[in-house]
Design a protein around this motif. Sequence first.
Motif, PDB file in Angstrom:
ATOM      1  N   THR A 228      22.775  28.405  73.669  1.00 37.83           N
ATOM      2  CA  THR A 228      22.623  27.102  73.016  1.00 37.83           C
ATOM      3  C   THR A 228      23.313  27.104  71.662  1.00 37.83           C
ATOM      4  N   ARG A 231      27.016  26.584  71.754  1.00 39.10           N
ATOM      5  CA  ARG A 231      27.477  25.210  71.978  1.00 39.10           C
ATOM      6  C   ARG A 231      27.637  24.436  70.672  1.00 39.10           C
ATOM      7  N   THR A 234      31.583  24.537  68.550  1.00 32.65           N
ATOM      8  CA  THR A 234      32.838  24.019  69.092  1.00 32.65           C
ATOM      9  C   THR A 234      33.878  23.857  67.983  1.00 32.65           C
TER      10      THR A 234
END
Length: 274
Positions: A228, A231, A234
Motif C-alpha cells: 500500500t 502505491r 508514484t
Amino acid sequence: MDNGGVANGGQLRIDTTVPHPARRYSYWLGGKDHFAADRESGDAIAAAFPAVVELARANRAFLRRAARYLAESGVRQFLDIGTGLPAPDNTHEVAQRIAPESRVVYVDNDPIVLVHAQALLVGDSRGRTAYLEADVRDPDAILAHPDLLATLDLDRPVALLLVAILHFVHDDDQVADVVSRLVGALPSGSHLVLSHGTMDFSTPEGVAAYEKMFAAGGTDVRARSKATLQRYLTGLELIEPGIVPVTEWRPDNPADPRPVSPDLGIYGLVARKP
C-alpha cells in the motif's frame, strides 16, 4: 501566522479529555506534556502491543537519520508535518547543525504543540523556522499558508517529512490524495520522508487483535502494508535501502541488533522527486 493555538480571549483550544497522538507520543518518549487521556490511551495500546514504546523511539531515531542524510545531500528546506511536541534532535536542529542556513516549517494540528514549538524550537539565526497550526488532511491550506510561503521557496527543493502521521488518516484514497497534492507542489530534487505503522511483521493472531482494537476505537493508527505504501510513491525514486523497518534505514551502527517487533512495526523510507 495564525494565533498559535490561542483562541479569542487568550484561551488554548485544547480538549484534555480526548487523547491526541502528539501528546501520547510525547508520553512514550518520556516527555512531560500530556494529560490523563493521553496516558490512558498510551498505556492501553502499550498493553496490547508492548513494543510500541520502543518503536516510537526507533521512529524518532529514523527521523534524525533521514534529516541528517538530506542535509548532508544538500537539501536546505524542510516541511515537517505532524511534528509533535519538541524532543531532542528536532528537524531544524539536525539540519542546521550541518547547514545553519536551513529553513524549516513545522505543522501540527494540536494547539499545545504550536505553543511549545514557538517557545522552545529556536533555530539558528542564519536560517529560519516557522510553525503552522494546520491539518495534514488539508494540504492546500498548508501549501497556501503565508508563513510557509514566507519561509520556504517552493521553486527550490524541499524535504517533505510525513513521519508517523499518515497512519492517523484512515482512508487509503485520502492518504493517496494528500501525498499527491503535497509532493505535486514541490519541484524536482525534492524528497519525501515517510514512516508508517504496519502489521506486516505480525502473526495472524496479532493482526486479529489489532483489527479488533482498531474497530473498537482502542487505537487510532490505521496500519498499512508495504504494498500500500508503495502505491503512494508514484513518480518518486526510492533511496536505498527502500521501504524497510525504521531500524533498518541506514542505521548509525549496522552491527547493532535490530529486532523486528512480533506484533507491530513501522516502515520508513526516503524517496526523491526526479
